[in-house]
Structures are given as C-alpha cells and as structure tokens.
Design an enzyme around this catalytic site. Structure first.
Site, PDB file in Angstrom:
ATOM      1  N   ASP A 104       0.880  -1.243   0.033  1.00 42.08           N
ATOM      2  CA  ASP A 104       0.172  -0.076   0.080  1.00 42.08           C
ATOM      3  C   ASP A 104       0.791   1.109   0.051  1.00 42.08           C
ATOM      4  O   ASP A 104       1.968   1.192   0.362  1.00 42.08           O
ATOM      5  CB  ASP A 104      -0.924  -0.095   1.228  1.00 42.08           C
ATOM      6  CG  ASP A 104      -2.154  -0.937   1.038  1.00 42.08           C
ATOM      7  OD1 ASP A 104      -2.434  -1.265  -0.070  1.00 42.08           O
ATOM      8  OD2 ASP A 104      -2.866  -1.160   1.969  1.00 42.08           O
ATOM      9  N   LYS A 142      -4.077   3.340  -2.698  1.00 44.49           N
ATOM     10  CA  LYS A 142      -4.664   4.413  -3.105  1.00 44.49           C
ATOM     11  C   LYS A 142      -3.654   5.448  -2.561  1.00 44.49           C
ATOM     12  O   LYS A 142      -3.325   5.691  -1.763  1.00 44.49           O
ATOM     13  CB  LYS A 142      -5.885   4.490  -2.200  1.00 44.49           C
ATOM     14  CG  LYS A 142      -6.965   5.319  -2.727  1.00 44.49           C
ATOM     15  CD  LYS A 142      -8.149   4.957  -2.315  1.00 44.49           C
ATOM     16  CE  LYS A 142      -8.925   6.407  -1.355  1.00 44.49           C
ATOM     17  NZ  LYS A 142     -10.237   5.592  -1.123  1.00 44.49           N
ATOM     18  N   GLY A 176      -0.159  -0.690   5.756  1.00 40.22           N
ATOM     19  CA  GLY A 176       0.188   0.137   6.619  1.00 40.22           C
ATOM     20  C   GLY A 176      -0.341  -0.196   7.637  1.00 40.22           C
ATOM     21  O   GLY A 176      -1.451  -0.808   8.045  1.00 40.22           O
ATOM     22  N   GLY A 177       0.343   0.149   9.049  1.00 36.31           N
ATOM     23  CA  GLY A 177      -0.038  -0.132  10.344  1.00 36.31           C
ATOM     24  C   GLY A 177      -0.464  -1.574  10.727  1.00 36.31           C
ATOM     25  O   GLY A 177       0.480  -2.549  10.578  1.00 36.31           O
ATOM     26  N   MET A 224      -8.094   8.328   8.843  1.00 31.41           N
ATOM     27  CA  MET A 224      -8.711   8.789   7.514  1.00 31.41           C
ATOM     28  C   MET A 224      -9.703  10.100   7.738  1.00 31.41           C
ATOM     29  O   MET A 224     -10.687  10.139   6.750  1.00 31.41           O
ATOM     30  CB  MET A 224      -9.464   7.624   6.995  1.00 31.41           C
ATOM     31  CG  MET A 224      -8.461   6.666   6.598  1.00 31.41           C
ATOM     32  SD  MET A 224      -9.525   5.056   5.939  1.00 31.41           S
ATOM     33  CE  MET A 224     -10.060   4.331   7.606  1.00 31.41           C
ATOM     34  N   GLY A 244       2.974  10.950  11.432  1.00 29.47           N
ATOM     35  CA  GLY A 244       3.419  10.340  12.640  1.00 29.47           C
ATOM     36  C   GLY A 244       4.446   8.932  12.458  1.00 29.47           C
ATOM     37  O   GLY A 244       4.467   8.340  11.690  1.00 29.47           O
TER      38      GLY A 244
HETATM   39  C1  LIG Z   1      -6.693   2.940   5.656  1.00 26.90           C
HETATM   40  S1  LIG Z   1      -6.179   3.574   7.125  1.00 26.90           S
HETATM   41  C2  LIG Z   1      -5.227   2.030   7.527  1.00 26.90           C
HETATM   42  C3  LIG Z   1      -5.063   2.163   9.027  1.00 26.90           C
HETATM   43  C4  LIG Z   1      -3.864   0.994   9.393  1.00 26.90           C
HETATM   44  N1  LIG Z   1      -4.406  -0.251   8.938  1.00 26.90           N
HETATM   45  C5  LIG Z   1      -3.247   1.076  10.744  1.00 26.90           C
HETATM   46  O1  LIG Z   1      -3.422   0.247  11.495  1.00 26.90           O
HETATM   47  O2  LIG Z   1      -2.533   2.291  11.181  1.00 26.90           O
HETATM   48  C6  LIG Z   1      -5.178   4.765   6.910  1.00 26.90           C
HETATM   49  C7  LIG Z   1      -5.131   5.679   7.878  1.00 26.90           C
HETATM   50  O3  LIG Z   1      -4.040   5.483   8.859  1.00 26.90           O
HETATM   51  C8  LIG Z   1      -3.746   6.628   9.518  1.00 26.90           C
HETATM   52  N2  LIG Z   1      -2.194   6.609   9.560  1.00 26.90           N
HETATM   53  C9  LIG Z   1      -1.473   5.664   8.745  1.00 26.90           C
HETATM   54  N3  LIG Z   1      -0.103   5.968   9.010  1.00 26.90           N
HETATM   55  C10 LIG Z   1       0.046   7.113   9.364  1.00 26.90           C
HETATM   56  C11 LIG Z   1       1.016   7.950   9.871  1.00 26.90           C
HETATM   57  N4  LIG Z   1       2.460   7.648   9.636  1.00 26.90           N
HETATM   58  N5  LIG Z   1       0.744   9.143  10.226  1.00 26.90           N
HETATM   59  C12 LIG Z   1      -0.247   9.523  10.540  1.00 26.90           C
HETATM   60  N6  LIG Z   1      -1.529   8.695  10.292  1.00 26.90           N
HETATM   61  C13 LIG Z   1      -1.280   7.658   9.671  1.00 26.90           C
HETATM   62  C14 LIG Z   1      -4.240   7.847   8.862  1.00 26.90           C
HETATM   63  O4  LIG Z   1      -5.511   8.347   9.296  1.00 26.90           O
HETATM   64  C15 LIG Z   1      -4.730   7.040   7.499  1.00 26.90           C
HETATM   65  O5  LIG Z   1      -5.652   7.986   6.732  1.00 26.90           O
END
Ligand SMILES: C[S@@+](CC[C@H](N)C(=O)[O-])C[C@H]1O[C@@H](n2cnc3c(N)ncnc32)[C@H](O)[C@@H]1O
Length: 256
Positions: free
Chosen positions: A38, A60, A91-92, A171, A200
């Site tokens: 991603d 995306k 991510g995450g 998001m 972050g």
């Molecule tokens: C589709 S969601 C996926 C979340 C992901 N599965 C997680 O556990 O972090 C994507 C959202 O995660 C947040 N996000 C992910 N990485 C970030 C970062 N390094 N800094 C700030 N927000 C982040 C934002 O809100 C972003 O719009």
C-alpha cells in the site's frame, strides 16, 4: 520462518518508522518473492524487500486512483498459484481499517494458504509518537477508534462513540470540519482538548493541539494534511515535552 511458496502472508508494516516493523514482518519481506504494498507503507520499509522480489504498488494515493480490490485478489492468487511466496503488506495493522476480511475470504475461496501478521497500528503509535498516551491514567479509561470514512453509509460515524474518553480518528484529514460539528452536536464540549498528528513516526512528523472547537483552524493554519491521526479527549491535553521522539523526528507540537 521464511516466507512460504504458494502462500500469501497478510502483513502489517507499522506506521512508517522501519524500527516499528515486527521481526516476523521483517523476515517475511526479506524472503518473499512478491510484495503487494500500500501507499502508506513507509519508504524506509522498502529497503527490507528482497532485492529480486517483484514489487506491486496497489495502494490508493489520497483520494486518487487505486488498484481495484478484485485485482489485488487476482494478483495475490495468481502469484501464489504459480508457487511464489507472496506478502500483502498494509500500513499499520491489517486488522484495523484494511481490507483484510475481504482478502482472507478471497484466499479461502481460492484454496490458497495464508497467514495474518498483525502490525503496530497508527491508531496507537502515532499519538504515542507525539507524546499522547490514549488511555493515560487519570485522563481516560475508554477509547474508541473511528474511521472518518463511512463507505457511503448514511450514518454519522461518531454518533455512537462521541463520549468515549478518548476518540482516535483515522482517515479524517479532510473531514475535520464534520468531526468538529458532529462531536459538538453530540454534546462534547468545545473546550475538549484535541490533537492532529501528521506523518506520525516518519521524518517530518508534525502535530497541532487545539480545543476541539478550533481544531480545523489550527490544522489549516499549520498547513498539515494526510496521513494524520486525530485525537479528541483529555489524553490529547498531555504531551511530554521531551517525549518519545527519536533521531530527527521532531514532534514539533504547536499549541494554539
Ligand atoms: C486505511 S487506514 C489504515 C490504518 C492502518 N491499518 C493502521 O493500523 O494504522 C489509513 C489511515 O491510517 C492513518 N495513518 C497511517 N499511518 C499514519 C502515519 N504515519 N501518520 C499519521 N496517520 C497515519 C491515517 O489516518 C490514514 O488515513
């Protein structure tokens, strides 16, 4: 254990800082044949991909183009059937606001063996990187993690959770005005501490703190945008001045 041929490993990449990748994720990235990743997978993480691995960007970009979910399924299944060891990297943590359930269902239907490897979620790690501890004792004992995207559902995303001590919103960078409006309408005080933490754990991390009623103005003034995590509640008031920021990632908290 190495990535396994004919398998798909559904792996969390953490919030961006390569140091927050799990050991399991690192091992899989080092040994797989194909990575579907991603956009939010931090550039620093790409260095761990096997040099010969096929790299497929399927994320995306903002509200822009995205590889269709069905196409992601097709790519994973096709590569696994060809006997390749596949990592699907999100991510995450893939269990939080990812498309994990759909991907697992597609793999099960196709009879492809899979493994889920959780990651460090931005929902907790991004506030922490700005010195905000979401259930800090004495400030918060309940936590709700909310997506600002409702996938076209005709419901207010915050209505049922507006009164959690701490609300973490993902998001939501484009939806701050609505967040403010909905939370205030739900009875949350305009003075409720709030924070917006952008990028972050990555170089260029920046954060803004403000009372809820003026969060949008504060974020706009600071020129911050996605990706970002918002935190609403007393926990957002706190921020250790010399917190867990390491190396060159200045937390740069602007208090407005
Ligand atoms: C589709 S969601 C996926 C979340 C992901 N599965 C997680 O556990 O972090 C994507 C959202 O995660 C947040 N996000 C992910 N990485 C970030 C970062 N390094 N800094 C700030 N927000 C982040 C934002 O809100 C972003 O719009």
């Amino acid at each position: 254990m190495h990535a396994r041929s004919g398998h798909v490993h559904l792996v969390g990449a953490g919030p961006g800082d390569p140091g927050l990748l799990t050991l399991r994720a690192h091992e899989l990235l080092r040994t797989c044949d194909v990575v579907l990743y991603d956009q939010l997978v931090g550039a620093g993480i790409h260095a761990f991909f096997h040099p010969d691995a096929e790299r497929l960007a399927v994320g995306k970009v903002g509200h822009g183009a995205q590889v269709a979910q069905g196409e992601i399924h097709r790519l994973m299944i096709e590569r696994a059937r060809a006997g390749r060891a596949v990592v699907r990297l999100q991510g995450g943590c893939p269990t939080l606001f990812g498309r994990l359930a759909e991907e697992v269902a597609a793999l099960r239907e196709a009879g492809i063996p899979y493994e889920v490897v959780p990651g460090v979620s931005s929902a907790l790690a991004v506030p922490a990187a700005a010195g905000i501890f979401v259930t800090e004792r004495g400030r918060a004992s309940s936590l709700a993690i909310v997506s600002a995207h409702t996938c076209g559902e005709d419901r207010e995303p915050y209505a049922s959770v507006a009164h959690a001590d701490t609300l973490v919103v993902l998001m939501g960078a484009r939806g701050i005005a609505r967040l403010q409006r909905d939370l205030l309408a739900a009875g949350r005080s305009p003075e409720t501490p709030a924070a917006f933490v952008a990028r972050g754990t990555l170089p260029g991390q920046r954060a803004v703190r403000s009372p809820l009623a003026t969060l949008e103005t504060a974020v706009h003034r600071a020129g911050l945008g996605a990706p970002a995590v918002m935190v609403v509640g007393e926990a957002a008031r706190a921020s250790a001045p010399d917190n867990v920021v390491v190396e060159d990632r200045s937390s740069d908290i602007l208090v407005s």
